[in-house]
Design an enzyme around this catalytic site. Structure first.
Site, PDB file in Angstrom:
ATOM      1  N   ASP A 173      40.947  49.890  53.868  1.00  0.00           N
ATOM      2  CA  ASP A 173      42.015  50.938  53.562  1.00  0.00           C
ATOM      3  C   ASP A 173      41.279  51.780  52.381  1.00  0.00           C
ATOM      4  O   ASP A 173      40.819  51.207  51.257  1.00  0.00           O
ATOM      5  CB  ASP A 173      43.214  50.276  53.139  1.00  0.00           C
ATOM      6  CG  ASP A 173      44.397  51.432  52.607  1.00  0.00           C
ATOM      7  OD1 ASP A 173      45.477  51.363  53.702  1.00  0.00           O
ATOM      8  OD2 ASP A 173      44.341  52.227  51.865  1.00  0.00           O
ATOM      9  N   ALA A 233      48.488  56.238  65.373  1.00  0.00           N
ATOM     10  CA  ALA A 233      48.691  56.829  63.976  1.00  0.00           C
ATOM     11  C   ALA A 233      48.745  58.455  64.424  1.00  0.00           C
ATOM     12  O   ALA A 233      49.970  58.826  64.260  1.00  0.00           O
ATOM     13  CB  ALA A 233      47.512  56.339  63.241  1.00  0.00           C
ATOM     14  N   ASP A 258      48.283  56.668  71.840  1.00  0.00           N
ATOM     15  CA  ASP A 258      49.676  57.233  71.898  1.00  0.00           C
ATOM     16  C   ASP A 258      49.765  58.541  71.059  1.00  0.00           C
ATOM     17  O   ASP A 258      50.687  59.295  71.478  1.00  0.00           O
ATOM     18  CB  ASP A 258      50.603  56.171  71.138  1.00  0.00           C
ATOM     19  CG  ASP A 258      51.965  56.409  71.072  1.00  0.00           C
ATOM     20  OD1 ASP A 258      52.819  56.651  71.935  1.00  0.00           O
ATOM     21  OD2 ASP A 258      52.405  56.471  70.093  1.00  0.00           O
ATOM     22  N   GLU A 263      49.378  67.994  71.489  1.00  0.00           N
ATOM     23  CA  GLU A 263      50.295  67.284  72.117  1.00  0.00           C
ATOM     24  C   GLU A 263      51.589  68.448  72.567  1.00  0.00           C
ATOM     25  O   GLU A 263      51.793  69.164  71.546  1.00  0.00           O
ATOM     26  CB  GLU A 263      51.122  66.231  71.329  1.00  0.00           C
ATOM     27  CG  GLU A 263      50.227  64.916  71.037  1.00  0.00           C
ATOM     28  CD  GLU A 263      50.663  64.190  69.991  1.00  0.00           C
ATOM     29  OE1 GLU A 263      51.929  64.376  69.406  1.00  0.00           O
ATOM     30  OE2 GLU A 263      50.041  63.262  69.680  1.00  0.00           O
ATOM     31  N   HIS A 284      53.150  59.640  72.371  1.00  0.00           N
ATOM     32  CA  HIS A 284      53.702  59.599  71.017  1.00  0.00           C
ATOM     33  C   HIS A 284      55.176  58.857  70.845  1.00  0.00           C
ATOM     34  O   HIS A 284      55.742  59.292  70.071  1.00  0.00           O
ATOM     35  CB  HIS A 284      53.720  61.030  70.382  1.00  0.00           C
ATOM     36  CG  HIS A 284      53.552  60.957  68.824  1.00  0.00           C
ATOM     37  ND1 HIS A 284      52.724  61.819  68.264  1.00  0.00           N
ATOM     38  CD2 HIS A 284      53.888  59.974  67.841  1.00  0.00           C
ATOM     39  CE1 HIS A 284      52.612  61.477  66.946  1.00  0.00           C
ATOM     40  NE2 HIS A 284      53.268  60.568  66.623  1.00  0.00           N
ATOM     41  N   ALA A 286      55.206  55.070  70.373  1.00  0.00           N
ATOM     42  CA  ALA A 286      54.835  53.708  69.926  1.00  0.00           C
ATOM     43  C   ALA A 286      55.792  53.354  68.995  1.00  0.00           C
ATOM     44  O   ALA A 286      56.297  52.250  68.877  1.00  0.00           O
ATOM     45  CB  ALA A 286      53.434  53.584  69.164  1.00  0.00           C
TER      46      ALA A 286
END
Length: 312
Positions: A173, A233, A258, A263, A284, A286
Site C-alpha cells: 500500500d 479495482a 472485472d 467499459e 464490473h 465484483a
C-alpha cells in the site's frame, strides 16, 4: 424539479423509502443522457450515483443547488473531488459496504483459476467424455500466498478471507502508514516483492496517474508463471495488451478482470482477449450482489438524509 436525483440502478426498497420522504427523480439510465441529467440536476440538492455518472465541472455548473454526491460504492474516479470541494459539495462514498462481495469474488475466481480447466468440464462430461486427467491438474488455495495491492477497507477483507482459506498474506500500500493496525494482518512488502512472491495477486487500489499500467509487461515478467491475477479495482491499472500476451505465452497461469480500461469493451479489447481460455471477464460486478446493493444504497440514502436535514 426533484430535490434528489438517482441516476443509476439502486436497491428498490431503499430507493422507495427515500421517495416517500423527498421529491426524487429516479432513472437508472439517466447517466447515459447528459442533456436529461443536467435538466434533472438543475434544482437538485442531492444526487446518488454509481460509477457511470460523470460528476465533473460541466455537471456541477448544471447543478448550482447541489449539496451532496452520494456514491453507491467506493471508487471516486468519476467524481471531480476538487471541483466539488471548491463548491462546498460533500462527496460521500459507501466505504466498506461492498467489501464482502468483492472479497468473495476474489476468493471464488482465484479458486477457479488455480483449478485450471476443472470448472469448464461440463461440455465434455455431457458429451460422455470422462477424461479425469485432463481436468485434474489444478492446485489448492491453501498454503499459497495472497498478494494484496492496496490494503484499504476492501483489501483487508480480502486478506482476512484469504487467511481463513489457509493462505499467507502479503500486501503493498503506497499511502498506509507503517503504524497502521492493518499491518498486524499482513506482511508489508514493496510492489516488486509482492509481484515476485504472490501466487494470487489481487488489486484494490484506485486508478490514478501513478497507478495507470501499474501491472504491465515488466511486472508480468517478474511473476511466477503459476500465478494468477485478479483485478476488481479499476480498469487501466492493468495493461491489457501485456496481460493478454502473458496469458497466451504461459507467463501467467490465469487472470480475472472485472474492470477494464474501456467499459463496455471495444473491438480492440474483444480481439485482444478472444480465444484466451485461462481468462475470466466479468462486467464490473465484483462488488454487486443482492446484499451489497442493499448496503451501499442504505449508506448512500443515510448520507443524503443527513445532509438534507441539516440546517442550511
Amino acid at each position: 424539479m426533484a430535490d434528489v436525483v438517482i441516476s443509476e440502478f439502486m436497491d428498490r426498497p431503499t430507493a422507495d423509502g427515500l421517495i416517500s420522504e423527498y421529491d426524487v427523480h429516479w432513472d437508472p439510465d439517466l447517466w447515459s443522457n447528459r442533456e436529461q441529467l443536467f435538466a434533472q440536476a438543475a434544482d437538485a440538492r442531492a444526487i446518488i450515483v454509481r460509477n457511470a455518472t460523470q460528476v465533473n465541472v460541466e455537471f456541477l455548473d448544471a447543478a448550482p443547488k447541489l449539496e451532496i454526491v452520494a456514491r453507491m460504492g467506493v471508487g471516486l474516479d468519476n467524481i471531480d473531488l476538487d471541483a466539488c470541494k471548491a463548491r462546498g459539495v460533500e462527496v460521500c462514498p459507501s466505504i466498506g459496504a461492498n467489501a464482502a462481495s468483492v472479497a468473495e469474488y476474489v476468493i471464488a475466481t482465484a479458486m477457479i483459476l488455480l483449478r485450471g480447466p476443472a470448472y469448464f468440464a461440463t461440455p465434455d462430461v455431457v458429451s460422455g467424455t470422462w477424461d479425469r486427467p485432463k481436468f485434474a491438474s489444478g492446485v489448492e488455495l491453501g498454503g499459497r500466498t495472497m498478494g494484496v495491492v492496496g490494503f484499504g477497507s476492501i483489501g483487508q477483507v480480502v486478506g482476512g478471507k484469504a487467511r481463513a482459506m489457509g493462505m499467507d498474506v502479503i500486501a503493498y500500500d503506497a499511502v498506509m502508514p507503517d503504524d497502521s493496525p492493518a499491518w498486524e494482518q499482513a506482511r508489508r512488502v514493496d510492489l516488486d516483492t509482492l509481484i515476485a512472491e504472490a501466487d494470487v495477486i489481487s488489486l484494490h487500489c484506485p486508478l490514478l496517474p501513478q497507478t495507470r499500467d501499474l501491472i504491465g509487461a515488466e511486472q508480468f515478467a517478474r511473476m511466477k508463471n503459476s500465478a494468477v491475477l485478479i483485478n476488481s479495482a479499476r480498469g487501466g491499472i492493468v495493461n491489457e495488451a501485456a496481460c493478454a500476451a502473458a496469458l497466451r505465452s504461459g507467463a501467467l497461469a490465469g487472470a480475472a478482470l472485472d474492470t477494464l480500461d474501456v467499459e463496455p469493451i471495444n473491438e480492440t479489447a474483444c480481439a485482444l482477449f478472444s480465444g484466451i481460455d485461462n481468462l475470466i471477464l466479468t462486467p464490473h460486478i465484483a462488488g454487486v450482489t443482492q446484499e451489497s446493493n442493499r448496503r451501499i444504497a442504505e449508506v448512500a440514502v443515510a448520507n443524503v438524509r443527513r445532509v438534507l436535514k441539516a440546517p442550511r
